[in-house]
Every structure is written in structure tokens, then in C-alpha cells.
Design a protein around this motif. Structure first.
Motif, PDB file in Angstrom:
ATOM      1  N   UNK A  61       0.835  -1.204   0.000  1.00  0.00           N
ATOM      2  CA  UNK A  61       0.000   0.000   0.000  1.00  0.00           C
ATOM      3  C   UNK A  61       0.872   1.257   0.000  1.00  0.00           C
ATOM      4  N   UNK A  62       1.955   1.208   0.754  1.00  0.00           N
ATOM      5  CA  UNK A  62       2.888   2.340   0.817  1.00  0.00           C
ATOM      6  C   UNK A  62       3.451   2.619  -0.578  1.00  0.00           C
ATOM      7  N   UNK A  63       3.875   1.537  -1.253  1.00  0.00           N
ATOM      8  CA  UNK A  63       4.466   1.688  -2.584  1.00  0.00           C
ATOM      9  C   UNK A  63       3.438   2.256  -3.569  1.00  0.00           C
ATOM     10  N   UNK A  64       2.201   1.726  -3.493  1.00  0.00           N
ATOM     11  CA  UNK A  64       1.155   2.209  -4.398  1.00  0.00           C
ATOM     12  C   UNK A  64       0.912   3.698  -4.184  1.00  0.00           C
ATOM     13  N   UNK A  65       0.912   4.117  -2.924  1.00  0.00           N
ATOM     14  CA  UNK A  65       0.604   5.520  -2.635  1.00  0.00           C
ATOM     15  C   UNK A  65       1.734   6.448  -3.044  1.00  0.00           C
ATOM     16  N   UNK A  66       2.991   6.010  -2.839  1.00  0.00           N
ATOM     17  CA  UNK A  66       4.070   6.915  -3.274  1.00  0.00           C
ATOM     18  C   UNK A  66       4.197   6.912  -4.794  1.00  0.00           C
ATOM     19  N   UNK A  67       3.904   5.773  -5.415  1.00  0.00           N
ATOM     20  CA  UNK A  67       3.965   5.711  -6.883  1.00  0.00           C
ATOM     21  C   UNK A  67       2.900   6.634  -7.480  1.00  0.00           C
ATOM     22  N   UNK A  68       1.761   6.734  -6.803  1.00  0.00           N
ATOM     23  CA  UNK A  68       0.686   7.617  -7.268  1.00  0.00           C
ATOM     24  C   UNK A  68       0.997   9.085  -6.960  1.00  0.00           C
ATOM     25  N   UNK A  69       2.128   9.323  -6.299  1.00  0.00           N
ATOM     26  CA  UNK A  69       2.540  10.702  -6.002  1.00  0.00           C
ATOM     27  C   UNK A  69       1.810  11.316  -4.820  1.00  0.00           C
ATOM     28  N   UNK A  70       1.223  10.445  -3.978  1.00  0.00           N
ATOM     29  CA  UNK A  70       0.471  10.979  -2.828  1.00  0.00           C
ATOM     30  C   UNK A  70       1.424  11.629  -1.813  1.00  0.00           C
ATOM     31  N   UNK A  71       1.019  12.773  -1.315  1.00  0.00           N
ATOM     32  CA  UNK A  71       1.841  13.510  -0.340  1.00  0.00           C
ATOM     33  C   UNK A  71       1.646  12.914   1.054  1.00  0.00           C
ATOM     34  N   UNK A  72       2.703  12.957   1.868  1.00  0.00           N
ATOM     35  CA  UNK A  72       2.609  12.455   3.238  1.00  0.00           C
ATOM     36  C   UNK A  72       1.679  13.312   4.091  1.00  0.00           C
ATOM     37  N   UNK A  73       1.136  12.665   5.131  1.00  0.00           N
ATOM     38  CA  UNK A  73       0.180  13.348   5.994  1.00  0.00           C
ATOM     39  C   UNK A  73       0.395  12.868   7.435  1.00  0.00           C
ATOM     40  N   UNK A  74       1.660  12.955   7.900  1.00  0.00           N
ATOM     41  CA  UNK A  74       2.013  12.385   9.204  1.00  0.00           C
ATOM     42  C   UNK A  74       1.266  13.068  10.347  1.00  0.00           C
ATOM     43  N   UNK A  75       1.112  12.327  11.456  1.00  0.00           N
ATOM     44  CA  UNK A  75       0.438  12.898  12.627  1.00  0.00           C
ATOM     45  C   UNK A  75       1.232  14.082  13.190  1.00  0.00           C
ATOM     46  N   UNK A  76       2.562  13.944  13.274  1.00  0.00           N
ATOM     47  CA  UNK A  76       3.396  15.112  13.588  1.00  0.00           C
ATOM     48  C   UNK A  76       3.502  15.878  12.273  1.00  0.00           C
ATOM     49  N   UNK A  77       3.091  17.134  12.240  1.00  0.00           N
ATOM     50  CA  UNK A  77       3.097  17.845  10.963  1.00  0.00           C
ATOM     51  C   UNK A  77       4.491  17.861  10.326  1.00  0.00           C
ATOM     52  N   UNK A  78       4.512  17.666   9.025  1.00  0.00           N
ATOM     53  CA  UNK A  78       5.785  17.709   8.299  1.00  0.00           C
ATOM     54  C   UNK A  78       6.374  19.093   8.468  1.00  0.00           C
ATOM     55  N   UNK A  79       7.670  19.181   8.752  1.00  0.00           N
ATOM     56  CA  UNK A  79       8.285  20.481   9.030  1.00  0.00           C
ATOM     57  C   UNK A  79       9.315  20.826   7.963  1.00  0.00           C
ATOM     58  N   UNK A  80       9.220  22.039   7.452  1.00  0.00           N
ATOM     59  CA  UNK A  80      10.220  22.507   6.483  1.00  0.00           C
ATOM     60  C   UNK A  80      11.575  22.563   7.179  1.00  0.00           C
ATOM     61  N   UNK A  81      12.630  22.307   6.436  1.00  0.00           N
ATOM     62  CA  UNK A  81      13.976  22.288   7.027  1.00  0.00           C
ATOM     63  C   UNK A  81      14.296  23.597   7.737  1.00  0.00           C
ATOM     64  N   UNK A  82      13.875  24.705   7.126  1.00  0.00           N
ATOM     65  CA  UNK A  82      14.186  26.033   7.686  1.00  0.00           C
ATOM     66  C   UNK A  82      13.583  26.190   9.081  1.00  0.00           C
ATOM     67  N   UNK A  83      12.475  25.492   9.327  1.00  0.00           N
ATOM     68  CA  UNK A  83      11.785  25.694  10.600  1.00  0.00           C
ATOM     69  C   UNK A  83      12.563  25.103  11.778  1.00  0.00           C
ATOM     70  N   UNK A  84      13.606  24.304  11.495  1.00  0.00           N
ATOM     71  CA  UNK A  84      14.396  23.714  12.582  1.00  0.00           C
ATOM     72  C   UNK A  84      15.373  24.734  13.185  1.00  0.00           C
ATOM     73  N   UNK A  85      15.618  25.840  12.458  1.00  0.00           N
ATOM     74  CA  UNK A  85      16.554  26.852  12.959  1.00  0.00           C
ATOM     75  C   UNK A  85      17.851  26.832  12.162  1.00  0.00           C
ATOM     76  N   UNK A  86      18.597  27.943  12.279  1.00  0.00           N
ATOM     77  CA  UNK A  86      19.786  28.145  11.447  1.00  0.00           C
ATOM     78  C   UNK A  86      20.855  27.075  11.657  1.00  0.00           C
ATOM     79  N   UNK A  87      21.134  26.760  12.902  1.00  0.00           N
ATOM     80  CA  UNK A  87      22.231  25.814  13.188  1.00  0.00           C
ATOM     81  C   UNK A  87      21.887  24.400  12.685  1.00  0.00           C
ATOM     82  N   UNK A  88      20.687  23.842  13.025  1.00  0.00           N
ATOM     83  CA  UNK A  88      20.338  22.533  12.462  1.00  0.00           C
ATOM     84  C   UNK A  88      20.260  22.556  10.934  1.00  0.00           C
TER      85      UNK A  88
END
Ligand SMILES: Cc1cc2nc3c(=O)[nH]c(=O)nc-3n(C[C@H](O)[C@H](O)[C@H](O)COP(=O)(O)O)c2cc1C
Length: 215
Positions: A61-88
Motif C-alpha cells: 500500500x505504501x508503494x502504491x501511494x508513493x507511486x501515485x505521487x500521494x503527499x505524506x500526511x504524518x500525525x506530527x506535521x511535516x516540518x520545512x527544514x528552515x523551521x528547525x533553525x539556522x544551526x540545524x
């Protein structure tokens, strides 16, 4: 194994050989992880492990969904790299450069590996209660690391991955996870394949860049 050897040996493996793990070993690993500390011994974690047929179903099911280009929808919201702060963010960029050198600039195998993480022998999902305070996330992180160190000590490779929890609805459905629990992270456990990519070893910032000891 010596403790320092276990710590050094643990690294993220991105290509497994698909061999199953004895459920008795899985029980031992989770039981060892239970010794992680937590706020007032709250032990907010619960663990759901997919093996065999359940793992196969989730994998397809995972493979089918990523092959279909489905975006992730994790319970912890996906975070943009920039949101981690300058040093990380700087450290993430350094990982990209270091990995790029290792891969000779060809990231295709590395990217493709994301869809193959489910070749692990067991997918371990860790949940904490919905709306739990940040302290519970901290507790869960300690549990997660203890679990991976325990696995390493038993000769089992691992990877913690967002990839495992990007479609929480299907994980919930196949493992019967109640709605009052949120899926924090998935950890793939298994035996490493001989894919050369598995030889990659990430680096760390120099100690003096992150440590202050003041007398
Ligand atoms: C919360 C979390 C999520 C992660 N998600 C992924 C992922 O989706 N895919 C992946 O290839 N690696 C993932 N990783 C692995 C990190 O890239 C890896 O831990 C980091 O580069 C350091 O390398 P090491 O684990 O080999 O020491 C994740 C790690 C953590 C802690």
C-alpha cells in the motif's frame, strides 16, 4: 558488545535483505527499550510491530501511494527544514554535501531507497497519546534510541524514518491503532543487504561547536 561499540555501530540502514526477525527477539528489544526514562515514569509510548503478512500489506500500500505521487500526511506535521533553525539547517546542508560526495553526486539510489525501506524484517511504530505535551515527545525519543541500540547489540540493523509514518491512516487501519494515539515515528529493523549505499556513515559536528562546559 561494548557500549561504545554499540553506539558507534548504530547507523541508519536504507536497504534491508527482507529476512524476517524472530518475534522473540523483537519482544526482547522492546522490553529493553522500556527501561528508557520518562516524565514521572509516565512511559507514554506504545509499540506496534508489523511483520509477515501485515508488513507485506503495508509495504504494497505504501508503494502504491508513493507511486501515485500521494503527499505524506504524518500525525506530527511535516516540518520545512528552515523551521528547525539556522544551526540545524546548516547541519542538514552539510549532510547533503557529505552524502553527495559519497554518492558521487548521484542521489537516485538514495531517493529510490525510500520506497524500499519496507524491505525491513519488521516495521516498529511508536505512538504517544494525542495532544501529549512536548515532554512526552522527548520521552519517546529516548525510548526510540534505546530500542535501536538494543537492536544493534543483537546484530540487527535499523533506521528511524518519517517515511514509515507518512500515511498514518493505513498504519492505523492495519495495526488497529486507536484514534487517541498519534504515530510519532516508525523504525525499520532488519538485516542489511550488500547494497554499497549501506556503507555510508554520516558525520557529526565537532564537539567544540556544540558543547560548553563551564567551571
Ligand atoms: C525522526 C527521524 C526521521 C527520519 N526520517 C528518515 C527518512 O524518512 N528517510 C531516511 O532515509 N532517513 C531518515 N532518518 C535518518 C536520518 O537521516 C539519520 O538519522 C541521520 O542522517 C544521521 O545518520 P545515522 O542515523 O546514520 O547516524 C530519520 C531520522 C530521524 C531521527
Amino acid at each position: 558488545m561494548e557500549f561504545s561499540t554499540v553506539v558507534q555501530k548504530r547507523k541508519s540502514i536504507r536497504d534491508f535483505d527482507g529476512k524476517p526477525i524472530d518475534p522473540a527477539i523483537l519482544r526482547d528489544i522492546v522490553q529493553e527499550a522500556q527501561w528508557a526514562p520518562s516524565w514521572v515514569n509516565s512511559q507514554p509510548w506504545k509499540v506496534y510491530v508489523a511483520i509477515g503478512k501485515t508488513l507485506e500489506t503495508i509495504k504494497s500500500e505504501h508503494l502504491a501511494r508513493i507511486t501515485a505521487g500521494e503527499k505524506g500526511n504524518s500525525d506530527f506535521p511535516h516540518a520545512a527544514r528552515e523551521s528547525f533553525g539556522t544551526y540545524p539547517l546548516k547541519n542538514m546542508q552539510a549532510l547533503g554535501e557529505h552524502l553527495g560526495t559519497f554518492l558521487k553526486g548521484d542521489f537516485s539510489e538514495f531517493s529510490a531507497a525510500q520506497s524500499r525501506l519496507y524491505r525491513c524484517g519488521a516495521a516498529v511504530y511508536i505512538t504517544i497519546p494525542k495532544d501529549a505535551p512536548e515532554w512526552a515527545i522527548m520521552d519517546m525519543g529516548g525510548f526510540e534510541q534505546t530500542l535501536m541500540l538494543s537492536a544493534t547489540n543483537k546484530g540487527i540493523a535499523s533506521i528511524p524514518a518519517y517515511e514509515f509514518v507518512k500515511f498514518p491512516d493505513m498504519i492505523r487501519k492495519h495495526l488497529g491503532i486507536p484514534n487517541d494515539e498519534q504515530l510519532a515515528i516508525g523504525v525499520g529493523l532488519g538485516y542489511a543487504s550488500d547494497n554499497p549505499m549501506n556503507a555510508y556513515r554520516s558525520v557529526r559536528v565537532s564537539l567544540d561547536d556544540m558543547l560548553v562546559i563551564k567551571d
